[in-house]
Design a protein around this motif. Structure first.
Motif, mmCIF file in Angstrom:
data_model
loop_
_atom_site.group_PDB
_atom_site.id
_atom_site.type_symbol
_atom_site.label_atom_id
_atom_site.label_comp_id
_atom_site.label_asym_id
_atom_site.label_seq_id
_atom_site.Cartn_x
_atom_site.Cartn_y
_atom_site.Cartn_z
ATOM 1 N N THR A 42 0.809 -1.215 0.000
ATOM 2 C CA THR A 42 0.000 0.000 0.000
ATOM 3 C C THR A 42 0.841 1.264 0.000
ATOM 4 O OG1 THR A 42 -0.236 -0.149 2.404
ATOM 5 C CG2 THR A 42 -2.044 -1.021 1.068
ATOM 6 N N SER A 43 2.066 1.215 0.518
ATOM 7 C CA SER A 43 2.913 2.404 0.464
ATOM 8 C C SER A 43 3.800 2.403 -0.780
ATOM 9 C CB SER A 43 3.775 2.526 1.727
ATOM 10 O OG SER A 43 4.676 1.451 1.798
ATOM 11 N N GLN A 44 3.898 1.275 -1.460
ATOM 12 C CA GLN A 44 4.687 1.185 -2.686
ATOM 13 C C GLN A 44 3.850 1.519 -3.919
ATOM 14 O OE1 GLN A 44 8.039 0.195 -2.716
ATOM 15 N NE2 GLN A 44 8.056 -0.018 -0.509
ATOM 16 N N MET A 45 2.555 1.225 -3.868
ATOM 17 C CA MET A 45 1.670 1.453 -5.007
ATOM 18 C C MET A 45 1.284 2.922 -5.096
ATOM 19 S SD MET A 45 -2.091 -0.174 -5.771
ATOM 20 C CE MET A 45 -1.490 -1.808 -5.463
ATOM 21 N N CYS A 46 1.316 3.476 -6.290
ATOM 22 C CA CYS A 46 0.926 4.867 -6.488
ATOM 23 C C CYS A 46 -0.594 4.965 -6.420
ATOM 24 C CB CYS A 46 1.434 5.369 -7.845
ATOM 25 S SG CYS A 46 0.940 7.073 -8.192
ATOM 26 N N SER A 47 -1.101 5.845 -5.589
ATOM 27 C CA SER A 47 -2.553 6.012 -5.469
ATOM 28 C C SER A 47 -3.131 6.749 -6.670
ATOM 29 C CB SER A 47 -2.900 6.744 -4.172
ATOM 30 O OG SER A 47 -2.276 8.008 -4.138
ATOM 31 N N GLY A 48 -2.281 7.335 -7.492
ATOM 32 C CA GLY A 48 -2.741 8.033 -8.685
ATOM 33 C C GLY A 48 -2.925 7.119 -9.880
ATOM 34 N N CYS A 49 -1.910 6.288 -10.159
ATOM 35 C CA CYS A 49 -1.952 5.464 -11.373
ATOM 36 C C CYS A 49 -1.907 3.961 -11.114
ATOM 37 C CB CYS A 49 -0.810 5.859 -12.311
ATOM 38 S SG CYS A 49 0.841 5.502 -11.670
ATOM 39 N N GLY A 50 -1.589 3.539 -9.880
ATOM 40 C CA GLY A 50 -1.573 2.126 -9.535
ATOM 41 C C GLY A 50 -0.261 1.406 -9.791
ATOM 42 N N GLN A 51 0.735 2.101 -10.310
ATOM 43 C CA GLN A 51 2.038 1.489 -10.562
ATOM 44 C C GLN A 51 2.790 1.278 -9.245
ATOM 45 O OE1 GLN A 51 3.506 0.444 -13.456
ATOM 46 N NE2 GLN A 51 1.600 0.904 -14.537
ATOM 47 N N ILE A 52 3.580 0.220 -9.173
ATOM 48 C CA ILE A 52 4.419 -0.036 -8.002
ATOM 49 C C ILE A 52 5.694 0.788 -8.142
ATOM 50 C CG2 ILE A 52 5.731 -1.770 -6.716
ATOM 51 C CD1 ILE A 52 2.732 -2.128 -6.436
ATOM 52 N N VAL A 53 5.961 1.619 -7.132
ATOM 53 C CA VAL A 53 7.160 2.454 -7.098
ATOM 54 C C VAL A 53 7.962 2.017 -5.886
ATOM 55 C CG1 VAL A 53 8.056 4.814 -6.995
ATOM 56 C CG2 VAL A 53 5.870 4.364 -8.133
ATOM 57 N N LYS A 55 10.608 1.734 -2.977
ATOM 58 C CA LYS A 55 11.333 2.726 -2.194
ATOM 59 C C LYS A 55 11.811 2.099 -0.897
ATOM 60 C CE LYS A 55 7.482 5.327 -2.354
ATOM 61 N NZ LYS A 55 6.384 4.519 -2.750
ATOM 62 N N GLU A 56 12.850 2.675 -0.326
ATOM 63 C CA GLU A 56 13.380 2.220 0.955
ATOM 64 C C GLU A 56 12.481 2.739 2.078
ATOM 65 O OE1 GLU A 56 16.064 0.230 1.335
ATOM 66 O OE2 GLU A 56 16.194 0.138 -0.856
ATOM 67 N N LEU A 57 12.561 2.089 3.245
ATOM 68 C CA LEU A 57 11.762 2.534 4.396
ATOM 69 C C LEU A 57 12.106 3.957 4.825
ATOM 70 C CD1 LEU A 57 11.598 -0.622 6.678
ATOM 71 C CD2 LEU A 57 9.716 0.507 5.498
ATOM 72 N N SER A 58 13.337 4.366 4.572
ATOM 73 C CA SER A 58 13.759 5.714 4.974
ATOM 74 C C SER A 58 13.173 6.803 4.069
ATOM 75 C CB SER A 58 15.280 5.816 4.976
ATOM 76 O OG SER A 58 15.783 5.575 3.675
ATOM 77 N N GLU A 59 12.687 6.450 2.891
ATOM 78 C CA GLU A 59 12.092 7.430 1.977
ATOM 79 C C GLU A 59 10.680 7.760 2.453
ATOM 80 O OE1 GLU A 59 12.626 6.812 -2.334
ATOM 81 O OE2 GLU A 59 13.799 5.052 -1.734
ATOM 82 N N ARG A 60 10.445 9.011 2.803
ATOM 83 C CA ARG A 60 9.157 9.415 3.370
ATOM 84 C C ARG A 60 8.238 10.091 2.360
ATOM 85 N NH1 ARG A 60 8.340 5.999 6.218
ATOM 86 N NH2 ARG A 60 6.469 7.106 6.779
ATOM 87 N N ILE A 61 8.747 10.385 1.171
ATOM 88 C CA ILE A 61 7.951 11.029 0.133
ATOM 89 C C ILE A 61 7.719 10.040 -1.007
ATOM 90 C CG2 ILE A 61 7.869 12.930 -1.551
ATOM 91 C CD1 ILE A 61 7.691 13.884 1.320
ATOM 92 N N HIS A 62 6.464 9.928 -1.437
ATOM 93 C CA HIS A 62 6.129 9.107 -2.602
ATOM 94 C C HIS A 62 6.205 10.019 -3.821
ATOM 95 C CE1 HIS A 62 4.008 6.372 -5.265
ATOM 96 N NE2 HIS A 62 3.253 7.387 -5.607
ATOM 97 N N SER A 63 7.037 9.661 -4.762
ATOM 98 C CA SER A 63 7.191 10.423 -5.997
ATOM 99 C C SER A 63 7.088 9.444 -7.156
ATOM 100 C CB SER A 63 8.540 11.136 -6.001
ATOM 101 O OG SER A 63 8.678 11.888 -7.174
ATOM 102 N N CYS A 64 5.988 9.502 -7.890
ATOM 103 C CA CYS A 64 5.732 8.551 -8.964
ATOM 104 C C CYS A 64 6.347 9.039 -10.277
ATOM 105 C CB CYS A 64 4.234 8.349 -9.144
ATOM 106 S SG CYS A 64 3.845 7.149 -10.443
ATOM 107 N N PRO A 65 7.244 8.243 -10.859
ATOM 108 C CA PRO A 65 7.838 8.622 -12.141
ATOM 109 C C PRO A 65 6.879 8.404 -13.314
ATOM 110 C CG PRO A 65 8.696 6.505 -11.457
ATOM 111 C CD PRO A 65 7.829 7.013 -10.334
ATOM 112 N N TYR A 66 5.773 7.667 -13.099
ATOM 113 C CA TYR A 66 4.833 7.352 -14.170
ATOM 114 C C TYR A 66 3.793 8.457 -14.367
ATOM 115 C CZ TYR A 66 6.916 2.786 -13.471
ATOM 116 O OH TYR A 66 7.816 1.765 -13.328
ATOM 117 N N CYS A 67 3.203 8.934 -13.259
ATOM 118 C CA CYS A 67 2.142 9.946 -13.390
ATOM 119 C C CYS A 67 2.520 11.283 -12.762
ATOM 120 C CB CYS A 67 0.836 9.443 -12.789
ATOM 121 S SG CYS A 67 0.842 9.292 -10.992
ATOM 122 N N GLY A 68 3.645 11.342 -12.044
ATOM 123 C CA GLY A 68 4.108 12.600 -11.472
ATOM 124 C C GLY A 68 3.528 12.945 -10.111
#
Length: 99
Positions: A42-53, A55-68
């Motif tokens: 649930t924290s790896q999947m983009c809530s905008g487009c559904g792609q798996i992004v 990331k390491e546990l230390s990364e606190r910002i979700h930044s999707c390269p697919y939908c931005g």
């Protein structure tokens, strides 16, 4: 007590069980229900487009390269959990207002 490796898992399991029990009771008391969803990815999947992004546990910002989409990792996970819960209700036919 959780530092004792023999007891830590049992103590943690009891705490989650208690949280579920109390939350379910309070929801029922308020005329609501608790819907459980699988939290996997649930924290790896983009809530905008559904792609798996990934990331390491230390990364606190979700930044999707697919939908931005850029937002807090926990907010992204919460949006995915809400969507999964609503889908679960809609698929089971228990929520008429979603259809």
């Amino acid at each position: 007590m959780t530092k004792n490796h023999c007891l830590a898992k049992h103590i943690a399991d009891a705490a989650w069980s208690k949280l579920i029990t109390i939350t379910s009771y309070k929801a029922e008391w308020a005329g609501k229900r608790v819907e459980f969803v699988n939290p996997c990815n649930t924290s790896q999947m983009c809530s905008g487009c559904g792609q798996i992004v990934k990331k390491e546990l230390s990364e606190r910002i979700h930044s999707c390269p697919y939908c931005g989409l850029v937002l807090d990792r926990d907010h992204n996970a919460a949006m995915n959990i809400l969507r999964l819960g609503l889908q679960s209700l809609q698929n089971s036919g228990r929520c008429q207002s979603l259809q």
